[in-house]
Design an enzyme around this catalytic site. Structure first.
Site, PDB file in Angstrom:
ATOM      1  N   GLY A 218     -42.297 118.227-108.712  1.00 48.97           N
ATOM      2  CA  GLY A 218     -43.714 118.004-108.396  1.00 48.97           C
ATOM      3  C   GLY A 218     -44.489 119.293-108.534  1.00 48.97           C
ATOM      4  O   GLY A 218     -43.976 120.284-109.063  1.00 48.97           O
ATOM      5  N   ASN A 219     -45.719 119.290-108.085  1.00 48.29           N
ATOM      6  CA  ASN A 219     -46.488 120.532-108.059  1.00 48.29           C
ATOM      7  C   ASN A 219     -47.429 120.516-106.859  1.00 48.29           C
ATOM      8  O   ASN A 219     -47.495 119.532-106.126  1.00 48.29           O
ATOM      9  CB  ASN A 219     -47.240 120.739-109.379  1.00 48.29           C
ATOM     10  CG  ASN A 219     -48.282 119.669-109.608  1.00 48.29           C
ATOM     11  OD1 ASN A 219     -49.271 119.587-108.893  1.00 48.29           O
ATOM     12  ND2 ASN A 219     -48.053 118.810-110.606  1.00 48.29           N
ATOM     13  N   ARG A 220     -48.145 121.616-106.667  1.00 52.93           N
ATOM     14  CA  ARG A 220     -48.870 121.803-105.415  1.00 52.93           C
ATOM     15  C   ARG A 220     -50.301 121.277-105.428  1.00 52.93           C
ATOM     16  O   ARG A 220     -51.066 121.553-104.521  1.00 52.93           O
ATOM     17  CB  ARG A 220     -48.867 123.296-105.056  1.00 52.93           C
ATOM     18  CG  ARG A 220     -47.471 123.749-104.710  1.00 52.93           C
ATOM     19  CD  ARG A 220     -47.358 125.234-104.653  1.00 52.93           C
ATOM     20  NE  ARG A 220     -48.159 125.796-103.576  1.00 52.93           N
ATOM     21  CZ  ARG A 220     -48.023 127.040-103.141  1.00 52.93           C
ATOM     22  NH1 ARG A 220     -47.118 127.833-103.670  1.00 52.93           N
ATOM     23  NH2 ARG A 220     -48.795 127.482-102.181  1.00 52.93           N
ATOM     24  N   SER A 221     -50.657 120.499-106.417  1.00 52.58           N
ATOM     25  CA  SER A 221     -52.013 119.943-106.440  1.00 52.58           C
ATOM     26  C   SER A 221     -52.241 119.063-105.208  1.00 52.58           C
ATOM     27  O   SER A 221     -51.409 118.224-104.871  1.00 52.58           O
ATOM     28  CB  SER A 221     -52.196 119.102-107.707  1.00 52.58           C
ATOM     29  OG  SER A 221     -53.353 118.314-107.587  1.00 52.58           O
ATOM     30  N   ALA A 284     -53.123 117.263-111.948  1.00 51.82           N
ATOM     31  CA  ALA A 284     -52.168 118.267-112.423  1.00 51.82           C
ATOM     32  C   ALA A 284     -50.934 117.504-112.906  1.00 51.82           C
ATOM     33  O   ALA A 284     -49.987 117.281-112.157  1.00 51.82           O
ATOM     34  CB  ALA A 284     -51.815 119.228-111.296  1.00 51.82           C
TER      35      ALA A 284
END
Ligand code: C5P
Length: 410
Positions: A218-221, A284
């Site tokens: 995942g990512n931090r968006s 994102a």
């Protein structure tokens, strides 16, 4: 205390309905804050609220007699309750007790406050406050869901110490924060909106690419910027579809939301939402996804110190959308989160993805970027650019939507 027409709630007529909970005393402070933010305030109280605070206190702070019952003929003569319901640009219920939420969800009209809420056509905001077990009870959860589905704005509650010496979710949000949330969804729209009659598709949040049944990339968006843009576009009269990756954010009023998890699902949902006039790709999206999903949990092998995961590129949704000729798009907007060389990278993406506008922001600095409520950004289009100095994302979103409306005319 003077009401300023230019405050964040400048000129709005707010009917504050006060419910019967211990947090009713904080509604006094809320009246002050609402007026400082530029609103005119009239107060209606339930019978329970009058056990906690007096109508006179609200009268002193709001500058109007507080309404306490349907059956007060002199108050009705001054302004009938239906007239009061019509007077309001928005109705704010604070504190909204479990009982009051239930009565609103069911459309009861057996006292002044419930009748006003049923009779008004103004948008409703509820600010719950109650014991945490009552807040988490399935009955309350269902009532809140009903109100949300009807477009009510639900503000809070906060987590923390509660009146009875317990702790949990159920505290009334602080008055300043309530005002900020109300201001972020300005209810009154003077004249037709800048995007009246247009359809806008917005993508927001991260995507999660599953490796196995328990792990994902995942990512931090946080999704905050995309949600703010969707909310702002809806306030400007657009029909908005918000394709949201996995985030814990409330659906903005008047926005149709489609929840997705992976880049592949986002691509499909965006494609299904087209045709549209405007696409704003604020998500994102993961650039890579595991080549294969392992249906069983990937095990430690015991001997191996490293694990290689084979990743493949995801399709670039934004570039695909921009290339589609059957999508009816008049404007395609992308985002670029960069740590350095912002202008160069942003302009490269503008050209490579054939966008009409790109919004670049710096990530990796405190107080801005992915998880922050604030941001600073620069928008680039062929032959022009505009700087947006640091501000809350909800304000930046309004600025961006204005720019989008301008570029549509260009
Ligand atoms: O190339 P980069 O990922 O930096 O571009 C960011 C922009 O492209 C964002 O608007 C994002 O929503 C979009 N994007 C996309 N699909 C991808 C990757 C990025 O739509 N697979």
């Amino acid at each position: 205390m003077t009401a300023s027409a230019t405050g964040p709630l400048g000129g709005q007529r707010i009917l504050l309905c006060v419910g019967g909970g211990i947090a009713a005393y904080k509604a006094l402070e809320l009246v002050r804050r609402l007026r400082e933010a530029g609103a005119q305030v009239q107060v209606a109280m339930t019978a329970g609220a009058q056990q906690f605070v007096t109508p006179l206190s609200f009268q002193a702070l709001s500058g109007h007699p507080a309404r306490t019952t349907l059956w007060d003929s002199s108050a009705e003569q001054a302004m009938g309750h239906l007239e009061l319901a019509r007077w309001a640009d928005r109705v704010v219920v604070a504190p909204a007790t479990a009982d009051l939420l239930a009565r609103l969800a069911h459309g009861l009209a057996d006292d002044l406050v419930s009748t006003l809420c049923l009779a008004t056509e103004a948008p409703l905001a509820v600010v719950p406050a109650m014991n945490h077990r009552m807040w988490q009870h399935p009955a309350t959860v269902a009532n809140v869901a009903v109100l949300r589905a009807r477009g009510a704005q639900v503000i809070g509650p906060d987590d923390g110490p509660l009146a009875e010496g317990e702790s949990g979710p159920g505290r009334l949000r602080e008055p300043d924060a309530i005002v900020a949330e109300l201001a972020s969804t300005t209810a009154v729209q003077a004249g037709p909106g800048l995007l009246q009659g247009l359809k806008v598709v917005v993508s927001a949040g991260p995507t999660y690419e599953d490796l196995d049944p328990v792990r994902y990339l995942g990512n931090r968006s946080s999704g905050k910027m995309g949600f703010a843009v969707a909310a702002s576009a809806a306030r400007q009269g657009a029909q908005v579809v918000l394709v949201a990756g996995p985030v814990q954010l409330e659906t903005p009023p008047g926005v149709r939301r489609v929840d997705v998890r992976s880049a592949a699902q986002m691509r499909e949902a965006v494609s299904a939402a087209l045709p549209a006039d405007i696409y704003i790709g604020a998500a994102a999206v993961a650039d890579y996804t595991p080549r294969a999903f392992s249906p069983n949990k990937i095990k430690k092998t015991g001997t191996g110190e490293t694990l290689a995961v084979d990743l493949v590129r995801t399709p670039d949704i934004l570039a695909e959308v921009a290339r589609r000729e059957d999508a009816g798009l008049k404007l395609v907007v992308g985002f670029a989160a960069e740590t350095d060389n912002i202008a160069d990278y942003a302009r490269q993406k503008l050209a490579a993805k054939r966008l009409d506008l790109i919004v670049a922001n710096r990530v990796g600095v405190p107080g801005a970027g992915f998880e922050s409520d604030d941001n600073a950004m620069t928008a680039y289009w062929p032959g022009g650019e505009r700087d947006f100095p640091p501000a809350p994302k909800v304000r930046l979103a309004d600025g961006l939507v204005e720019l989008v409306a301008q570029r549509l005319q260009a």
